[in-house]
Every structure is written in structure tokens, then in C-alpha cells.
Design a protein around this motif. Structure first.
Motif, PDB file in Angstrom:
ATOM      1  N   LEU A 167       0.840  -1.205   0.000  1.00  0.00           N
ATOM      2  CA  LEU A 167       0.000   0.000   0.000  1.00  0.00           C
ATOM      3  C   LEU A 167       0.872   1.251   0.000  1.00  0.00           C
ATOM      4  O   LEU A 167       0.594   2.213  -0.719  1.00  0.00           O
TER       5      LEU A 167
ATOM      6  N   VAL B 150      -2.419   7.044  -1.942  1.00  0.00           N
ATOM      7  CA  VAL B 150      -2.840   6.231  -0.804  1.00  0.00           C
ATOM      8  C   VAL B 150      -3.965   6.957  -0.076  1.00  0.00           C
ATOM      9  O   VAL B 150      -3.866   8.163   0.175  1.00  0.00           O
TER      10      VAL B 150
ATOM     11  N   THR C  83      -5.841   6.248   3.486  1.00  0.00           N
ATOM     12  CA  THR C  83      -5.775   5.382   4.649  1.00  0.00           C
ATOM     13  C   THR C  83      -6.553   5.982   5.811  1.00  0.00           C
ATOM     14  O   THR C  83      -6.974   7.133   5.756  1.00  0.00           O
TER      15      THR C  83
ATOM     16  N   ARG D 265       6.013   4.473   3.716  1.00  0.00           N
ATOM     17  CA  ARG D 265       6.040   5.335   2.533  1.00  0.00           C
ATOM     18  C   ARG D 265       7.108   6.414   2.666  1.00  0.00           C
ATOM     19  O   ARG D 265       7.695   6.842   1.694  1.00  0.00           O
TER      20      ARG D 265
END
Length: 183
Positions: free
Chosen positions: A144, A150, A152, A165
Motif C-alpha cells: 500500500l 494512498v 488510509t 512510505r
């Protein structure tokens, strides 16, 4: 407070600490590569969506999955991404995304889902399954984190995705009933 606004997190410091003290093991990175090979197209721009449903209400009120879906559809319509990679612990949310987005929606069938309020890690499993589940969950978070965009939630998994990330660029956080762009 890592459970509220990720814009306030000292991302550089937390990412360095994570890398120094909690690096991903080779079994996790190998598993992430295997799962990506099996389920994701390397030549496609993805939005990674992580929605946690079960027991999330104990920490903070969950954001309606329709809000995530609307943002995903906007990104697809604008051409910012080509496909969706969804990770959720809720079977009904994964099914909703699949029904609405059809073949533009990918997920990892290796990760279990629930259709109730019992969190996956509290279901009956033997130790071998727990270890495999933990490895697969970390692999999913890594995958992910590597997506072009992204979306989240607010919580431990969302925090880990951001730390893996190492950037807020392209990240949207769902919190307090809305989506907030972090960059």
C-alpha cells in the motif's frame, strides 16, 4: 498523538526510528514481492485504499466507506490512477468496492476478512497462522505504501503505511468523517 492528524507527525524522525528499530524482515519483503507479482500490475498507477472496520469505533468513529469510494471514483475519473488496490478487514467493504469498480479493483485474497465486529487478530487461529497473518499484513502495508496514491484511515495500520512510505505526498487520511489530503 499518532491517531489523529498525520500532518502533525514528525514523519522524518518516526520513519528513521522505524527503519533503525523495526525494519521489515526479509520474509516480509519477499512476501510483498510475491503478493505484488500475483495480484498487482507493475505497469499500472494504483490508489492504495486501506479501510479498517472491525472495532475501529473503540478508538475513533470510522469514516463511511462511501467517502473512500467517492474519492477513488474521482481519482479514476480524473485519470490520476488506473486501478484500485484495497485492503480492508471487512468483507462487505471489499465486496462493495468490487461491485462498484469491477475489474479495476484488486485485493489480496490471502488476507482474511470478517463480516462482523470481531477483529481478525482476535479470531481463533493457531500460532502458525498468526505468524503468517502478521507477515502478510506487513507485506500488504508495504505494498500500500508503494502505490501512486494512498487513502488510509487513522490508526496503527495507517501510521505504518505512512512510515513505510516515508512521505505524505499523494496520501489522504480519513478522519473525523472526512478525507484530508496530507500534502
Amino acid at each position: 498523538d499518532l491517531y489523529s492528524d498525520y500532518r502533525e507527525m514528525d514523519l522524518e524522525l518516526h520513519a528513521l526510528l522505524r527503519e533503525a528499530y523495526l525494519p521489515l524482515s526479509r520474509s516480509v519483503t519477499d512476501r510483498a514481492a510475491e503478493l505484488a507479482r500475483l495480484h498487482l500490475d507493475a505497469d499500472v498507477r494504483y490508489v492504495g485504499v486501506c479501510i479498517r472496520g472491525t472495532a475501529k469505533y473503540r478508538e475513533q468513529a470510522p469514516v463511511d466507506s462511501a467517502i473512500y469510494l467517492a474519492e477513488v471514483e474521482r481519482l479514476l475519473d480524473e485519470g490520476a490512477v488506473d486501478r484500485v488496490f484495497i485492503q480492508t478487514d471487512q468483507a462487505q467493504v471489499r465486496s462493495l468496492f468490487g461491485r462498484v469498480l469491477g475489474d479495476r479493483c484488486d485485493h489480496l485474497p490471502e488476507l482474511p476478512v470478517s463480516d462482523g465486529a470481531v477483529v481478525i487478530h482476535e479470531t481463533e487461529r493457531d500460532d502458525g497462522h498468526r505468524v503468517a497473518f502478521g507477515r502478510d499484513l506487513l507485506a500488504a502495508m508495504s505494498l500500500l505504501a508503494q502505490r501512486d496514491r494512498v487513502i488510509t484511515h487513522t490508526g496503527n495500520i495507517g501510521t505504518w503505511i505512512l512510515l513505510l512510505r516515508r512521505s505524505r505526498a499523494g496520501v489522504t487520511q480519513a478522519r473525523r468523517g472526512e478525507l484530508v489530503a496530507l500534502d
